[in-house]
Design a protein around this motif. Structure first.
Motif, PDB file in Angstrom:
ATOM      1  N   SER A 135     -66.372 -52.083 -48.645  1.00 54.10           N
ATOM      2  CA  SER A 135     -66.511 -52.758 -49.936  1.00 54.10           C
ATOM      3  C   SER A 135     -65.163 -52.855 -50.643  1.00 54.10           C
ATOM      4  N   GLY A 136     -64.351 -51.803 -50.531  1.00 51.58           N
ATOM      5  CA  GLY A 136     -63.023 -51.797 -51.142  1.00 51.58           C
ATOM      6  C   GLY A 136     -62.080 -52.779 -50.484  1.00 51.58           C
ATOM      7  N   LEU A 137     -62.224 -52.953 -49.183  1.00 52.70           N
ATOM      8  CA  LEU A 137     -61.418 -53.958 -48.487  1.00 52.70           C
ATOM      9  C   LEU A 137     -61.793 -55.358 -48.994  1.00 52.70           C
ATOM     10  N   THR A 138     -63.075 -55.547 -49.262  1.00 52.33           N
ATOM     11  CA  THR A 138     -63.565 -56.834 -49.759  1.00 52.33           C
ATOM     12  C   THR A 138     -63.117 -57.091 -51.191  1.00 52.33           C
ATOM     13  N   ASP A 139     -63.230 -56.074 -52.060  1.00 46.42           N
ATOM     14  CA  ASP A 139     -62.849 -56.301 -53.471  1.00 46.42           C
ATOM     15  C   ASP A 139     -61.352 -56.118 -53.717  1.00 46.42           C
ATOM     16  N   GLY A 140     -60.615 -55.719 -52.669  1.00 47.24           N
ATOM     17  CA  GLY A 140     -59.167 -55.608 -52.774  1.00 47.24           C
ATOM     18  C   GLY A 140     -58.664 -54.322 -53.408  1.00 47.24           C
ATOM     19  N   SER A 141     -59.585 -53.368 -53.662  1.00 48.85           N
ATOM     20  CA  SER A 141     -59.156 -52.128 -54.315  1.00 48.85           C
ATOM     21  C   SER A 141     -58.669 -51.075 -53.321  1.00 48.85           C
ATOM     22  N   ILE A 142     -58.953 -51.293 -52.019  1.00 50.75           N
ATOM     23  CA  ILE A 142     -58.576 -50.351 -50.968  1.00 50.75           C
ATOM     24  C   ILE A 142     -57.876 -51.128 -49.858  1.00 50.75           C
ATOM     25  N   ALA A 143     -56.866 -50.513 -49.273  1.00 46.82           N
ATOM     26  CA  ALA A 143     -56.233 -51.027 -48.055  1.00 46.82           C
ATOM     27  C   ALA A 143     -56.106 -49.855 -47.094  1.00 46.82           C
ATOM     28  N   ILE A 144     -56.318 -50.107 -45.810  1.00 40.30           N
ATOM     29  CA  ILE A 144     -56.237 -49.027 -44.830  1.00 40.30           C
ATOM     30  C   ILE A 144     -55.472 -49.496 -43.604  1.00 40.30           C
ATOM     31  N   ASP A 145     -54.984 -48.522 -42.846  1.00 42.70           N
ATOM     32  CA  ASP A 145     -54.405 -48.780 -41.534  1.00 42.70           C
ATOM     33  C   ASP A 145     -55.459 -48.330 -40.530  1.00 42.70           C
ATOM     34  N   GLY A 146     -56.040 -49.260 -39.786  1.00 48.08           N
ATOM     35  CA  GLY A 146     -57.097 -48.915 -38.843  1.00 48.08           C
ATOM     36  C   GLY A 146     -58.427 -49.484 -39.292  1.00 48.08           C
ATOM     37  N   ASP A 147     -59.495 -49.011 -38.640  1.00 51.00           N
ATOM     38  CA  ASP A 147     -60.826 -49.519 -38.974  1.00 51.00           C
ATOM     39  C   ASP A 147     -61.517 -48.594 -39.976  1.00 51.00           C
ATOM     40  N   ALA A 148     -62.463 -49.163 -40.700  1.00 53.64           N
ATOM     41  CA  ALA A 148     -63.145 -48.422 -41.780  1.00 53.64           C
ATOM     42  C   ALA A 148     -63.877 -47.192 -41.252  1.00 53.64           C
ATOM     43  N   ARG A 164     -55.523 -40.508 -51.203  1.00 51.08           N
ATOM     44  CA  ARG A 164     -54.951 -41.661 -51.926  1.00 51.08           C
ATOM     45  C   ARG A 164     -53.985 -42.434 -51.046  1.00 51.08           C
ATOM     46  N   ARG A 165     -53.175 -41.713 -50.283  1.00 48.42           N
ATOM     47  CA  ARG A 165     -52.214 -42.386 -49.405  1.00 48.42           C
ATOM     48  C   ARG A 165     -52.934 -43.160 -48.290  1.00 48.42           C
ATOM     49  N   LEU A 166     -53.968 -42.557 -47.692  1.00 47.44           N
ATOM     50  CA  LEU A 166     -54.690 -43.237 -46.617  1.00 47.44           C
ATOM     51  C   LEU A 166     -55.391 -44.513 -47.091  1.00 47.44           C
ATOM     52  N   LEU A 167     -55.790 -44.504 -48.368  1.00 45.80           N
ATOM     53  CA  LEU A 167     -56.477 -45.669 -48.930  1.00 45.80           C
ATOM     54  C   LEU A 167     -55.502 -46.607 -49.661  1.00 45.80           C
ATOM     55  N   HIS A 168     -54.219 -46.255 -49.625  1.00 50.07           N
ATOM     56  CA  HIS A 168     -53.165 -47.031 -50.296  1.00 50.07           C
ATOM     57  C   HIS A 168     -53.469 -47.233 -51.777  1.00 50.07           C
TER      58      HIS A 168
END
Length: 197
Positions: free
Chosen positions: A144-157, A192-196
């Motif tokens: 959901s965070g990837l969709t709303d732009g509030s979260i970015a990650i390296d890898g899959d959810a 916090r770092r993992l979720l950017h």
């Protein structure tokens, strides 16, 4: 009160008392007699509610995880917050829960995980099912965070959700060992770092 309601209430009391006592002492250190005495239930009636100690342990874990994921759903469903805010609220609640009573926490997954996995296959499977339900919710919130732009990650959810959950479980164990919330604080920063964020 009908007999079925009394039976359900008594079963619930036994499970609630067991959860509270075992969150402090562990599974093996607590006898059924101790739980029944504290619950005010006659010793002979245990097998009326549970077929065996394994069945009791399985019911205890299922009940615990049902309550846990219900509370988690409440925290993660706040419509006025971004996915990142909801997920961080969940981790903050975890930190607060695991920092109480000199970092002795209240999480049965932390307290009983390694212990019951070796004692009982049915309890291990109940633990696996419960922890998978937690990881599922973390994964959905990350997505959901990837969709709303509030979260970015390296890898899959899914992978990030599993890493985060494992990291928080480990930090909770270390907080108990060190009698300090420092491992939880470090894990919050890494989260916090993992979720950017």
């Amino acid at each position: 009160m009908p007999a079925t309601a009394r039976s359900t209430d008594t079963r619930r009391v036994i499970l609630d008392v067991a959860q509270r006592v075992m969150a402090h002492k562990g599974y093996s250190a607590v006898g059924i007699n101790e739980v029944l005495a504290e619950a005010g239930v006659p010793k002979g009636s245990f097998y009326h509610y549970f077929n065996s100690k394994d069945a009791f342990g399985e019911a205890l874990l299922q009940s615990y995880f049902d309550e846990y994921v219900s509370d988690m759903d409440r925290v993660l469903a706040q419509p006025d917050k971004s996915a990142a805010e909801r997920l961080m609220a969940y981790w903050q609640q975890w930190r607060e829960t695991q920092s109480v009573d000199e970092c002795q926490g209240k999480c049965l997954a932390v307290k009983l995980g390694a212990e019951v996995a070796d004692l009982s296959e049915t309890m291990r499977l109940a633990m696996k099912e419960g922890t998978s339900a937690i990881v599922d919710r973390i994964e959905r919130t990350i997505t959901s965070g990837l969709t709303d732009g509030s979260i970015a990650i390296d890898g899959d959810a899914r992978g990030v959700a599993q890493v985060l959950y494992g990291m928080w479980l480990g930090a909770s164990v270390m907080a108990k060992i060190q009698r300090s919330p420092a491992p939880l604080d470090t894990t919050m920063a890494v989260t916090r770092r993992l979720l950017h964020l």
